[in-house]
Scaffold this active site. Sequence first.
Site, PDB file in Angstrom:
ATOM      1  N   HIS A 132       0.846  -1.202   0.000  1.00 49.45           N
ATOM      2  CA  HIS A 132       0.000   0.000   0.000  1.00 49.45           C
ATOM      3  C   HIS A 132       0.876   1.245   0.000  1.00 49.45           C
ATOM      4  O   HIS A 132       1.773   1.393   0.828  1.00 49.45           O
ATOM      5  CB  HIS A 132      -0.904   0.009   1.227  1.00 49.45           C
ATOM      6  CG  HIS A 132      -1.723   1.248   1.356  1.00 49.45           C
ATOM      7  ND1 HIS A 132      -2.692   1.603   0.441  1.00 49.45           N
ATOM      8  CD2 HIS A 132      -1.704   2.245   2.292  1.00 49.45           C
ATOM      9  CE1 HIS A 132      -3.247   2.749   0.807  1.00 49.45           C
ATOM     10  NE2 HIS A 132      -2.660   3.154   1.923  1.00 49.45           N
ATOM     11  N   LYS A 169      -0.701  11.103   1.224  1.00 52.26           N
ATOM     12  CA  LYS A 169       0.228  10.560   0.213  1.00 52.26           C
ATOM     13  C   LYS A 169      -0.141  11.030  -1.189  1.00 52.26           C
ATOM     14  O   LYS A 169       0.730  11.439  -1.967  1.00 52.26           O
ATOM     15  CB  LYS A 169       0.229   9.028   0.279  1.00 52.26           C
ATOM     16  CG  LYS A 169       0.702   8.456   1.599  1.00 52.26           C
ATOM     17  CD  LYS A 169       0.776   6.950   1.551  1.00 52.26           C
ATOM     18  CE  LYS A 169      -0.591   6.299   1.371  1.00 52.26           C
ATOM     19  NZ  LYS A 169      -1.490   6.547   2.523  1.00 52.26           N
ATOM     20  N   ASP A 204      -1.967   4.159  -4.685  1.00 50.81           N
ATOM     21  CA  ASP A 204      -2.686   3.327  -3.720  1.00 50.81           C
ATOM     22  C   ASP A 204      -2.079   1.936  -3.541  1.00 50.81           C
ATOM     23  O   ASP A 204      -1.840   1.502  -2.421  1.00 50.81           O
ATOM     24  CB  ASP A 204      -4.164   3.201  -4.094  1.00 50.81           C
ATOM     25  CG  ASP A 204      -4.968   2.565  -2.972  1.00 50.81           C
ATOM     26  OD1 ASP A 204      -4.884   3.063  -1.835  1.00 50.81           O
ATOM     27  OD2 ASP A 204      -5.669   1.574  -3.228  1.00 50.81           O
ATOM     28  N   ARG A 248      18.110  13.475  15.673  1.00 49.01           N
ATOM     29  CA  ARG A 248      18.081  14.583  14.722  1.00 49.01           C
ATOM     30  C   ARG A 248      19.219  14.496  13.705  1.00 49.01           C
ATOM     31  O   ARG A 248      19.099  15.028  12.600  1.00 49.01           O
ATOM     32  CB  ARG A 248      18.141  15.919  15.474  1.00 49.01           C
ATOM     33  CG  ARG A 248      16.924  16.144  16.363  1.00 49.01           C
ATOM     34  CD  ARG A 248      16.987  17.455  17.090  1.00 49.01           C
ATOM     35  NE  ARG A 248      16.972  18.583  16.175  1.00 49.01           N
ATOM     36  CZ  ARG A 248      17.011  19.855  16.569  1.00 49.01           C
ATOM     37  NH1 ARG A 248      17.073  20.142  17.869  1.00 49.01           N
ATOM     38  NH2 ARG A 248      17.000  20.825  15.681  1.00 49.01           N
TER      39      ARG A 248
END
EC number: 2.7.11.-
Length: 319
Positions: free
Chosen positions: A144, A165, A183, A252
């Site tokens: 997906h 997305k 998709d 980070r």
Amino acid sequence: MTPKLTTGDLFEAQAGALKLTWAAGRAGRDRLLEPATARHPGMALVGHLNFVHPNRVQVIGEAEIQYLQRLRKGERASQVKALFTCERTAAVVVANGKRPPADLVRAADEADLPLLASPLPSPVVIDHLQYHLTRALAPRTTVHGVYMEVMGMGVLLMGESGIGKSELALELLSRNHRLISDDAVEFIRIGPDVLVGQCPGGALSDYLEVRGLGILDVRTMFGETAVRHKKKLHLIVRMERMDKRRLKKLDRLQAQQLTRAILDVDVPEVVLFVGAGRNLAVLVEAAVRSYILRMWGIDTLKEFMQRQQALMNNNRSPQ
């Protein structure tokens, strides 16, 4: 998952390229070319006639025809029977424009095992069939996400449903990048560390669903070059919602490179946090540029730490 492929499928796919014709054994067109439980699908499926380690597709060329002709009548009959009753054999192809001998035709019909003929040289037939079967039987899975080509790299956008997305894909399209699949993406492992992604079935590769706008025809809206059918996977971008607790624990400097396994292939992965004011399209482009630099052997973090250490050493030195 290894797809199922029959001799009939192989004939339909390669009949034009190899000029294949059915000589006998049409009733065996549903024979599987590779069992679904095969550990290494597509490997050593096709080869010249071999009675010791039979190939799934046995190809008979000039030398093999001469070998059969040199055998005594009883020995030849035994060898032909062994060829067409072998459980491993799925098809026999007579190449080099040779007419299949009558005893091979009878044995093929009796065993319901496909016997095909091609006018092309046997090495050409083997090369074509091996290449086709290796790709057709390669392991594949459906994931997906939205699959894009960004700066020439295959990028898979992943994240929970509704995170944005498709909206990110639409913005990337407006920045002259290309859509491969929306998709659902089918990935095929065509090499030990090579995954190729495409739209399952291929018929819906031109379309993108965006909430509030419905289905968009990307090819019509952005032009022919905005759509691509398949691409090697280089990078995964996983989209996650902003979470203060998660951000506090975030590395980070990204000292450790994340990866995600698809079909036992480790693919580099970066995480982008979705929040107000963040230009995700620019961040995806930056992630791809960073990936390209790593491919060139440029380690930005290592260079940063070396410069920082050099500055610290200079500051410690006596004046």
